[in-house]
Design an enzyme around this catalytic site. Structure first.
Site, mmCIF file in Angstrom:
data_model
loop_
_atom_site.group_PDB
_atom_site.id
_atom_site.type_symbol
_atom_site.label_atom_id
_atom_site.label_comp_id
_atom_site.label_asym_id
_atom_site.label_seq_id
_atom_site.Cartn_x
_atom_site.Cartn_y
_atom_site.Cartn_z
ATOM 1 N N VAL A 42 -7.215 -1.803 -0.498
ATOM 2 C CA VAL A 42 -7.933 -1.807 -1.787
ATOM 3 C C VAL A 42 -8.607 -3.157 -2.014
ATOM 4 O O VAL A 42 -9.693 -3.242 -2.565
ATOM 5 C CB VAL A 42 -6.947 -1.506 -2.954
ATOM 6 C CG1 VAL A 42 -7.659 -1.547 -4.306
ATOM 7 C CG2 VAL A 42 -6.300 -0.146 -2.766
ATOM 8 N N ASP A 48 0.821 -1.224 0.000
ATOM 9 C CA ASP A 48 0.000 0.000 0.000
ATOM 10 C C ASP A 48 0.851 1.269 0.000
ATOM 11 O O ASP A 48 0.446 2.298 0.532
ATOM 12 C CB ASP A 48 -0.958 0.029 1.215
ATOM 13 C CG ASP A 48 -1.714 -1.272 1.384
ATOM 14 O OD1 ASP A 48 -2.334 -1.711 0.408
ATOM 15 O OD2 ASP A 48 -1.665 -1.857 2.482
ATOM 16 N N THR A 90 -9.199 -5.700 0.502
ATOM 17 C CA THR A 90 -10.035 -6.216 1.599
ATOM 18 C C THR A 90 -10.939 -5.162 2.219
ATOM 19 O O THR A 90 -11.895 -5.506 2.909
ATOM 20 C CB THR A 90 -9.134 -6.773 2.724
ATOM 21 O OG1 THR A 90 -8.282 -5.701 3.181
ATOM 22 C CG2 THR A 90 -8.273 -7.924 2.231
ATOM 23 N N LYS A 96 2.597 2.101 -5.176
ATOM 24 C CA LYS A 96 3.354 1.595 -6.336
ATOM 25 C C LYS A 96 2.630 1.890 -7.646
ATOM 26 O O LYS A 96 3.255 2.248 -8.637
ATOM 27 C CB LYS A 96 3.555 0.073 -6.207
ATOM 28 C CG LYS A 96 4.408 -0.343 -5.041
ATOM 29 C CD LYS A 96 4.553 -1.848 -4.954
ATOM 30 C CE LYS A 96 3.298 -2.571 -4.513
ATOM 31 N NZ LYS A 96 2.892 -2.283 -3.132
ATOM 32 N N HIS A 132 -3.897 -2.112 -6.551
ATOM 33 C CA HIS A 132 -3.275 -0.863 -6.999
ATOM 34 C C HIS A 132 -4.354 0.070 -7.517
ATOM 35 O O HIS A 132 -5.224 -0.349 -8.266
ATOM 36 C CB HIS A 132 -2.261 -1.126 -8.118
ATOM 37 C CG HIS A 132 -1.073 -1.911 -7.675
ATOM 38 N ND1 HIS A 132 -0.177 -2.475 -8.549
ATOM 39 C CD2 HIS A 132 -0.634 -2.242 -6.439
ATOM 40 C CE1 HIS A 132 0.761 -3.103 -7.860
ATOM 41 N NE2 HIS A 132 0.496 -2.978 -6.586
ATOM 42 N N LYS A 157 -9.224 -1.626 7.628
ATOM 43 C CA LYS A 157 -8.478 -0.461 8.114
ATOM 44 C C LYS A 157 -7.005 -0.832 8.202
ATOM 45 O O LYS A 157 -6.669 -1.910 8.684
ATOM 46 C CB LYS A 157 -8.959 -0.118 9.533
ATOM 47 C CG LYS A 157 -9.843 1.094 9.612
ATOM 48 C CD LYS A 157 -10.078 1.443 11.084
ATOM 49 C CE LYS A 157 -11.096 2.565 11.188
ATOM 50 N NZ LYS A 157 -11.274 3.001 12.580
ATOM 51 N N ARG A 158 -6.150 0.079 7.766
ATOM 52 C CA ARG A 158 -4.718 -0.173 7.896
ATOM 53 C C ARG A 158 -4.216 0.375 9.225
ATOM 54 O O ARG A 158 -4.633 1.437 9.656
ATOM 55 C CB ARG A 158 -3.952 0.486 6.746
ATOM 56 C CG ARG A 158 -4.299 -0.097 5.389
ATOM 57 C CD ARG A 158 -3.558 0.610 4.262
ATOM 58 N NE ARG A 158 -4.092 0.201 2.965
ATOM 59 C CZ ARG A 158 -4.261 1.005 1.936
ATOM 60 N NH1 ARG A 158 -3.960 2.280 2.040
ATOM 61 N NH2 ARG A 158 -4.736 0.550 0.791
ATOM 62 N N ARG A 171 3.523 -29.773 -6.832
ATOM 63 C CA ARG A 171 3.508 -30.243 -8.229
ATOM 64 C C ARG A 171 2.185 -30.873 -8.643
ATOM 65 O O ARG A 171 2.134 -31.749 -9.503
ATOM 66 C CB ARG A 171 4.681 -31.207 -8.492
ATOM 67 C CG ARG A 171 6.018 -30.501 -8.442
ATOM 68 C CD ARG A 171 7.140 -31.375 -8.022
ATOM 69 N NE ARG A 171 6.949 -31.860 -6.657
ATOM 70 C CZ ARG A 171 7.767 -32.714 -6.057
ATOM 71 N NH1 ARG A 171 8.823 -33.161 -6.696
ATOM 72 N NH2 ARG A 171 7.541 -33.109 -4.828
ATOM 73 N N LYS A 174 2.810 10.204 -0.283
ATOM 74 C CA LYS A 174 1.903 10.688 0.773
ATOM 75 C C LYS A 174 2.579 11.587 1.808
ATOM 76 O O LYS A 174 2.228 11.565 2.987
ATOM 77 C CB LYS A 174 1.205 9.505 1.455
ATOM 78 C CG LYS A 174 0.215 8.800 0.528
ATOM 79 C CD LYS A 174 -0.561 7.717 1.241
ATOM 80 C CE LYS A 174 -2.034 7.920 1.112
ATOM 81 N NZ LYS A 174 -2.834 6.829 1.648
ATOM 82 N N LEU A 175 3.531 12.370 1.361
ATOM 83 C CA LEU A 175 4.198 13.297 2.286
ATOM 84 C C LEU A 175 3.200 14.312 2.842
ATOM 85 O O LEU A 175 3.324 14.758 3.985
ATOM 86 C CB LEU A 175 5.356 14.011 1.566
ATOM 87 C CG LEU A 175 6.251 14.893 2.434
ATOM 88 C CD1 LEU A 175 6.992 14.068 3.487
ATOM 89 C CD2 LEU A 175 7.256 15.670 1.582
#
EC number: 6.3.4.4
Length: 451
Positions: A325, A35, A327, A38, A63, A330-331, A171, A357-358
């Site tokens: 994105v 997250d 699931t 990218k 993404h 909350k992060r 296999r 995200k600065l």
């Protein structure tokens, strides 16, 4: 052959010179727990790319790309496919859930014109493994069992990623080449695999004939896209000059070997996965860009040394709109962790960083950065492999002054407040890697390029 101990000629066969290495690929990788943004970096680089590749993972990745105010969500497709001139390549290291692939394209087609003509621009490696619905169902059952037996699960996305990579390693998996070659033979092997899963998970219900009917329909749709992936990559690398981009999914700390095991994904999302997941040699790897959020986030459970389970974490979560994105979970949020980033650099050899995200840090009067870990009062020299040890470390922080200014309209480095510039330079000096981009908002224009 040289006789009587005489030295062999310096060039093998007396005159066969080494081949030129060919085109280089540019790699974009997550440097934290995913997250990081990218997709945004890939979107920027994909504007003049010829080929954009995915080399590992499945539709457990997420993404987001914003083009002409339309927000597109990608899980399995390389997000660079949004460029109409791009050929998208899904490599052999990727695991493909066919219903998920077509659902993703349909959803994005409804949003805007970004995906028009995708069927003619997508190439899928014939060696990529297929995720079946029962892999996803088994993923859910495994999580339930972990919860019941150990009181905690791994927090997987339940997309069948672990089970399908297990089938691959055992296999017994089925690949795209099996699906498009001989459907009768494929059907027999599918039945064997499905029955194996039913034996392992007695509660698992699989409508084998119904599944095969659906798979046959998908086979007809996907067949024109399936090509020999090794040959495709070789031609791309050794043909006319091309700009080739590789879009890593997940991130360094989620890597099956180097991540915070067992709370990781099931593939190599570090730079080595590029070679094994596309079928190309390491000498064709060019720039390796590490994407770093200006703070740290993590979805699900697992050690997180710089986590702020307090008002700071809540403010980061709210300002950064930190929800997964894939699931929607909350992060968890915390300060930037340079110990973890140094470790990610050791494995990946980043040639430059994208700091995203600065702008989320705009409101903090002071900003902390984790610079070392302590265990029992002593600074430890490495990022611990053992998860229990990592859970116990105490973080040594460096405190930097905030800038208390809205930076979302800055378009050059000089337009950033001095304290924001100092924050970026501090990260560069500590890691010894230059920052090439700084993200200060959602749009393409809000990525400041430094060089």
């Amino acid at each position: 052959m040289a006789e009587h101990g005489a030295p062999a000629p310096a060039i093998p066969n007396g005159g066969c010179a080494a081949r030129l290495p060919g085109n280089k690929v540019t790699v974009v990788l997550g440097a934290q727990w995913g997250d990081e943004g990218k997709g945004k970096v890939v979107d920027l680089l994909a504007q003049d790319a010829d080929i954009v590749c995915r080399c590992q993972g499945g539709n457990n990745a997420g993404h987001t790309v914003v083009v002409d105010s339309v927000e597109y969500d990608f899980h399995l497709l390389p997000s660079g496919i949004i460029n109409p001139k791009v050929t998208a390549f899904i490599g052999n290291g990727v695991v493909i859930h066919l219903p998920g692939l077509f659902e993703e394209t349909e959803k994005n087609l409804k949003k805007g014109k970004g995906l028009e003509g995708w069927e003619k621009r997508l190439v899928i490696s014939d060696r990529a493994h297929i995720v079946f619905d029962f892999h996803q169902a088994a993923d859910g059952i495994q999580e339930q069992q972990r919860q019941e037996q150990a009181g905690k699960n791994l927090g997987t996305t339940k997309k069948g990623i672990g089970p399908v990579y297990s089938s691959k390693a055992a296999r017994s998996g089925l690949r795209m080449c099996d699906l498009v070659s001989d459907f009768d033979e494929f059907s027999e092997r599918f039945k064997v695999l499905a029955n194996q899963y039913k034996a392992i998970y007695p509660t698992l219900e699989i409508d084998i004939e119904g599944e095969l009917k659906k798979l046959k329909a998908y086979m007809e749709k996907v067949k024109p896209m399936v090509k020999d992936g090794v040959y495709f990559m070789y031609e791309a690398l050794h043909g006319p000059p091309k700009k080739i981009l590789v879009e890593g999914a997940n991130a360094a700390l989620l890597d099956i070997d180097f991540g915070t095991y067992p709370f990781v994904t099931s593939s190599n999302c570090t730079v080595g996965g590029v070679c094994t997941g596309l079928g190309m040699p390491p000498q064709n790897v060019g720039e390796v860009y590490g994407v770093v959020k200006a703070y740290t986030t993590r979805v699900g459970i697992g050690a997180f040394p710089t986590e702020q389970d307090n008002e700071i974490g809540e403010l980061l979560q709210m300002r950064g709109k930190e929800f997964g994105v894939t699931t929607g979970r909350k992060r968890r949020c915390g300060w930037l962790d340079l110990v973890q980033l140094r470790y990610a650099y050791m494995i990946n050899g980043f040639t430059a960083l994208a700091l995203t995200k600065l702008d989320i840090l705009d409101v903090f009067p002071e900003i902390k950065v984790g610079v070392a870990y302590k265990l029992d009062g002593e600074v430890i020299p490495h990022f611990p492999a053992n998860h229990e040890v990592l859970s116990k470390v105490e973080v040594k922080y460096e405190t930097l002054p905030g800038w208390d200014t809205d930076i979302s309209n800055a378009r050059t480095f000089d337009e950033l407040p001095v304290n924001a510039q100092n924050y970026v330079r501090f990260i560069e000096m500590e890691l010894g890697v230059p920052v090439k981009w700084i993200g200060v908002g959602k749009s393409r224009e809000s990525m400041i390029q430094l060089f």
